[in-house]
Write a protein that holds these residues in place. Sequence first.
Motif, PDB file in Angstrom:
ATOM      1  N   ALA A 127       4.570  -0.020  -5.974  1.00 29.17           N
ATOM      2  CA  ALA A 127       5.227   0.488  -4.756  1.00 29.17           C
ATOM      3  C   ALA A 127       6.323   1.493  -5.069  1.00 29.17           C
ATOM      4  O   ALA A 127       6.583   2.405  -4.282  1.00 29.17           O
ATOM      5  CB  ALA A 127       5.796  -0.682  -3.943  1.00 29.17           C
ATOM      6  N   ILE A 128       6.985   1.340  -6.215  1.00 27.64           N
ATOM      7  CA  ILE A 128       8.077   2.271  -6.541  1.00 27.64           C
ATOM      8  C   ILE A 128       7.614   3.358  -7.525  1.00 27.64           C
ATOM      9  O   ILE A 128       8.427   4.134  -8.022  1.00 27.64           O
ATOM     10  CB  ILE A 128       9.322   1.529  -7.105  1.00 27.64           C
ATOM     11  CG1 ILE A 128       9.060   0.902  -8.480  1.00 27.64           C
ATOM     12  CG2 ILE A 128       9.811   0.471  -6.106  1.00 27.64           C
ATOM     13  CD1 ILE A 128      10.325   0.446  -9.209  1.00 27.64           C
ATOM     14  N   GLY A 129       6.302   3.392  -7.783  1.00 29.99           N
ATOM     15  CA  GLY A 129       5.758   4.444  -8.645  1.00 29.99           C
ATOM     16  C   GLY A 129       6.169   4.298 -10.104  1.00 29.99           C
ATOM     17  O   GLY A 129       6.200   5.292 -10.846  1.00 29.99           O
ATOM     18  N   GLU A 130       6.478   3.073 -10.521  1.00 28.72           N
ATOM     19  CA  GLU A 130       6.923   2.858 -11.900  1.00 28.72           C
ATOM     20  C   GLU A 130       5.757   3.129 -12.859  1.00 28.72           C
ATOM     21  O   GLU A 130       4.705   2.509 -12.754  1.00 28.72           O
ATOM     22  CB  GLU A 130       7.417   1.402 -12.053  1.00 28.72           C
ATOM     23  CG  GLU A 130       7.861   1.034 -13.455  1.00 28.72           C
ATOM     24  CD  GLU A 130       8.971   1.925 -13.967  1.00 28.72           C
ATOM     25  OE1 GLU A 130       8.643   2.856 -14.746  1.00 28.72           O
ATOM     26  OE2 GLU A 130      10.139   1.717 -13.581  1.00 28.72           O
ATOM     27  N   SER A 131       5.971   4.072 -13.776  1.00 28.12           N
ATOM     28  CA  SER A 131       4.895   4.433 -14.704  1.00 28.12           C
ATOM     29  C   SER A 131       5.072   3.772 -16.068  1.00 28.12           C
ATOM     30  O   SER A 131       4.157   3.805 -16.888  1.00 28.12           O
ATOM     31  CB  SER A 131       4.833   5.956 -14.851  1.00 28.12           C
ATOM     32  OG  SER A 131       6.127   6.453 -15.175  1.00 28.12           O
ATOM     33  N   TYR A 145       6.507  -2.719 -17.202  1.00 29.37           N
ATOM     34  CA  TYR A 145       6.708  -3.412 -15.926  1.00 29.37           C
ATOM     35  C   TYR A 145       5.404  -3.862 -15.255  1.00 29.37           C
ATOM     36  O   TYR A 145       5.437  -4.453 -14.180  1.00 29.37           O
ATOM     37  CB  TYR A 145       7.537  -2.545 -14.979  1.00 29.37           C
ATOM     38  CG  TYR A 145       8.952  -2.378 -15.499  1.00 29.37           C
ATOM     39  CD1 TYR A 145       9.871  -3.418 -15.385  1.00 29.37           C
ATOM     40  CD2 TYR A 145       9.345  -1.216 -16.168  1.00 29.37           C
ATOM     41  CE1 TYR A 145      11.149  -3.298 -15.895  1.00 29.37           C
ATOM     42  CE2 TYR A 145      10.629  -1.083 -16.687  1.00 29.37           C
ATOM     43  CZ  TYR A 145      11.521  -2.131 -16.545  1.00 29.37           C
ATOM     44  OH  TYR A 145      12.787  -2.008 -17.061  1.00 29.37           O
ATOM     45  N   PHE A 192       2.895  -5.383  -8.209  1.00 30.65           N
ATOM     46  CA  PHE A 192       2.870  -4.779  -6.872  1.00 30.65           C
ATOM     47  C   PHE A 192       4.163  -3.978  -6.654  1.00 30.65           C
ATOM     48  O   PHE A 192       4.149  -2.838  -6.173  1.00 30.65           O
ATOM     49  CB  PHE A 192       2.712  -5.905  -5.838  1.00 30.65           C
ATOM     50  CG  PHE A 192       2.604  -5.478  -4.399  1.00 30.65           C
ATOM     51  CD1 PHE A 192       2.250  -4.182  -4.031  1.00 30.65           C
ATOM     52  CD2 PHE A 192       2.841  -6.406  -3.384  1.00 30.65           C
ATOM     53  CE1 PHE A 192       2.153  -3.819  -2.696  1.00 30.65           C
ATOM     54  CE2 PHE A 192       2.748  -6.047  -2.051  1.00 30.65           C
ATOM     55  CZ  PHE A 192       2.407  -4.758  -1.706  1.00 30.65           C
ATOM     56  N   PHE A 193       5.284  -4.561  -7.061  1.00 34.61           N
ATOM     57  CA  PHE A 193       6.574  -3.874  -6.920  1.00 34.61           C
ATOM     58  C   PHE A 193       6.571  -2.580  -7.748  1.00 34.61           C
ATOM     59  O   PHE A 193       6.978  -1.510  -7.272  1.00 34.61           O
ATOM     60  CB  PHE A 193       7.709  -4.803  -7.360  1.00 34.61           C
ATOM     61  CG  PHE A 193       9.082  -4.272  -7.052  1.00 34.61           C
ATOM     62  CD1 PHE A 193       9.626  -4.379  -5.771  1.00 34.61           C
ATOM     63  CD2 PHE A 193       9.849  -3.672  -8.040  1.00 34.61           C
ATOM     64  CE1 PHE A 193      10.899  -3.892  -5.489  1.00 34.61           C
ATOM     65  CE2 PHE A 193      11.125  -3.177  -7.763  1.00 34.61           C
ATOM     66  CZ  PHE A 193      11.652  -3.295  -6.484  1.00 34.61           C
TER      67      PHE A 193
END
Lengths: 152, 133
Positions: A31-35, A39, A27-28
Amino acid sequence: MAIDVDKAKALRLAPVTVTVERGRLRFFAKAIGESDAVYSDVTAAQRAGHPDLPVPPTFFFSLELERPDPFGYLDKLGIDLRRVLHGEQSFTYHSLAYAGDTLIVRPRIVDAFSKKGGAMEFLIKQTDITRDGELVAEATSTIIVRNPEVKA
Amino acid sequence: MTTTPAIEVGAELPPLRLEPISRTTLALFAGASGDHNPIHIDLDVAKSAGLHDVFAHGMLSMAYLGRLLTGWVPQRAIRSYRVRFAAITPVHGAPTCTGHVVSVEDGLATIELAVTLADGTTTLTGDAVVEID
């Protein structure tokens, strides 16, 4: 609305024990757009040599918020949450943490002071994050309280 | 297969340009980060504090900068990471994360970091120390 410095430093913040959840890390990441799949995808994480999804660098800040009333200590000091700004944040890392780890988070207020004749007040909070008694990370937050009605 | 970037003084990290921060992003970040301070997600609360609108969590920008770092070196190489929040990021602000190497010494590189908005405002400055091979 001046912070009582002695009261702030004497305030005991209860430690928090958190078991890091995969779903929460996903979810985190969303939310931060981690591609980077490391992660969010356990297989990708394992391919990169991790036992599970790693806790990303700033999520250590979130661990401390895993309590019923994360801003309760501000209430106890008579601070209105709407006046609070985050001034600085730092982390020192000793090892990676992973989904499934049980971490103990121990925050404490180490300093409190005011500037500009009380128009700005500062709280310095230090937090140790440990796993099985070993230090995983340390965090320091500077919290700023704005008191616009105070004229410097 | 990842390639190790050249870590030498002056080296620039590939900038990370974000889309304008939407109210949805703020709501998701509030839930995901555990920071439920309504000042970031509830316009009524923001107005009651004398603000025109909600603004982004500082830790959202720090997380974006963290992506810049972990996109460049494996996370286990990061020894320390710190920032100063210099200005508020309004909702719809479009952050760009940048970094460059300012020193390399004893197997450690120091990277100076910044987040700026499209209008030139610097919202965050900081640095990170990473271990190099």
